[in-house]
Design a protein around this motif. Structure first.
Motif, PDB file in Angstrom:
ATOM      1  N   LYS A  75      13.258  27.494  27.446  1.00 47.49           N
ATOM      2  CA  LYS A  75      13.034  28.822  26.865  1.00 47.49           C
ATOM      3  C   LYS A  75      13.476  29.926  27.825  1.00 47.49           C
ATOM      4  N   HIS A  76      13.107  29.798  29.102  1.00 47.52           N
ATOM      5  CA  HIS A  76      13.475  30.817  30.099  1.00 47.52           C
ATOM      6  C   HIS A  76      14.986  30.909  30.306  1.00 47.52           C
ATOM      7  N   LYS A  77      15.698  29.825  30.058  1.00 49.36           N
ATOM      8  CA  LYS A  77      17.155  29.807  30.241  1.00 49.36           C
ATOM      9  C   LYS A  77      17.885  30.055  28.920  1.00 49.36           C
ATOM     10  N   ASN A  78      17.125  30.326  27.843  1.00 47.03           N
ATOM     11  CA  ASN A  78      17.676  30.550  26.507  1.00 47.03           C
ATOM     12  C   ASN A  78      18.491  29.352  26.011  1.00 47.03           C
ATOM     13  N   ILE A  79      17.993  28.170  26.325  1.00 44.74           N
ATOM     14  CA  ILE A  79      18.612  26.925  25.874  1.00 44.74           C
ATOM     15  C   ILE A  79      17.801  26.435  24.682  1.00 44.74           C
ATOM     16  N   LYS A  80      18.507  26.209  23.564  1.00 45.71           N
ATOM     17  CA  LYS A  80      17.849  25.936  22.283  1.00 45.71           C
ATOM     18  C   LYS A  80      18.455  24.705  21.629  1.00 45.71           C
ATOM     19  N   PRO A  81      17.851  24.249  20.523  1.00 50.76           N
ATOM     20  CA  PRO A  81      18.494  23.173  19.756  1.00 50.76           C
ATOM     21  C   PRO A  81      19.930  23.580  19.419  1.00 50.76           C
ATOM     22  N   GLY A  82      20.843  22.630  19.580  1.00 53.89           N
ATOM     23  CA  GLY A  82      22.262  22.882  19.383  1.00 53.89           C
ATOM     24  C   GLY A  82      22.995  23.113  20.696  1.00 53.89           C
ATOM     25  N   SER A  83      22.268  23.502  21.757  1.00 60.29           N
ATOM     26  CA  SER A  83      22.891  23.693  23.074  1.00 60.29           C
ATOM     27  C   SER A  83      23.382  22.353  23.610  1.00 60.29           C
ATOM     28  N   LEU A  84      24.431  22.412  24.419  1.00 63.69           N
ATOM     29  CA  LEU A  84      25.056  21.221  24.976  1.00 63.69           C
ATOM     30  C   LEU A  84      24.526  20.931  26.374  1.00 63.69           C
ATOM     31  N   ILE A  85      24.190  19.679  26.621  1.00 64.71           N
ATOM     32  CA  ILE A  85      23.850  19.194  27.954  1.00 64.71           C
ATOM     33  C   ILE A  85      25.034  18.332  28.393  1.00 64.71           C
TER      34      ILE A  85
END
Length: 151
Positions: free
Chosen positions: A134-144
């Motif tokens: 959440k703090h990094k604005n990483i959400k479902p759909g983001s790539l790892i």
């Protein structure tokens, strides 16, 4: 008096040995580390790639550095659920598909047996400190990035 003292001393030694044994059982073992990327952020992720490592996970850890985590490799897409038995720090878990895309993220409270499950079969899960995604604005759909492709 000397007999009493000598009787107490072995008992104390035994109690100390038992405590040392118990605390040894709860010591944490660090697993091999791989580098993952979530956008601009570098993650140093310990790799839990066997059943025994996945069962141990982050149990008994008292802290984790800000960009450290643990990636769980399941070998094939599966319906995956995580829990927090004996886990002392709050965590966020991202369930990741074979293309490296986050399917869903769940927040997990320490030392609970609540199940936190993937919304579809996934081959990976990534645990980070609570709120990290959440703090990094990483959400479902983001790539790892850095996970081996799994289809």
């Amino acid at each position: 008096m000397n007999k009493l003292f000598s009787a107490i001393r072995p008992s104390a030694a035994l109690a100390f040995a038992l405590c040392a044994c118990c605390s040894h059982a709860q010591q944490t073992t660090k697993f091999p580390v791989t580098r993952l990327n979530a956008g601009l952020y570098v993650i140093q992720a310990e790799v839990a790639d066997t059943e025994a490592k996945r069962e141990q996970g982050l149990m008994f850890r008292r802290q984790m550095a800000p960009n450290e985590g643990m990636v769980f490799l399941f070998g094939a897409p599966a319906g995956v659920c995580m829990w927090m038995k004996n886990t002392l720090i709050p965590l966020s878990v991202a369930f990741i598909d074979g293309d490296g895309r986050i399917v869903n993220i769940e927040e997990m409270a320490p030392q609970t047996l609540d199940s936190h499950c993937s919304k579809k079969p996934v081959p990976y899960a990534l645990e980070m400190n609570a709120g990290w995604f959440k703090h990094k604005n990483i959400k479902p759909g983001s790539l790892i990035e850095g996970l081996s492709p799994h289809r």
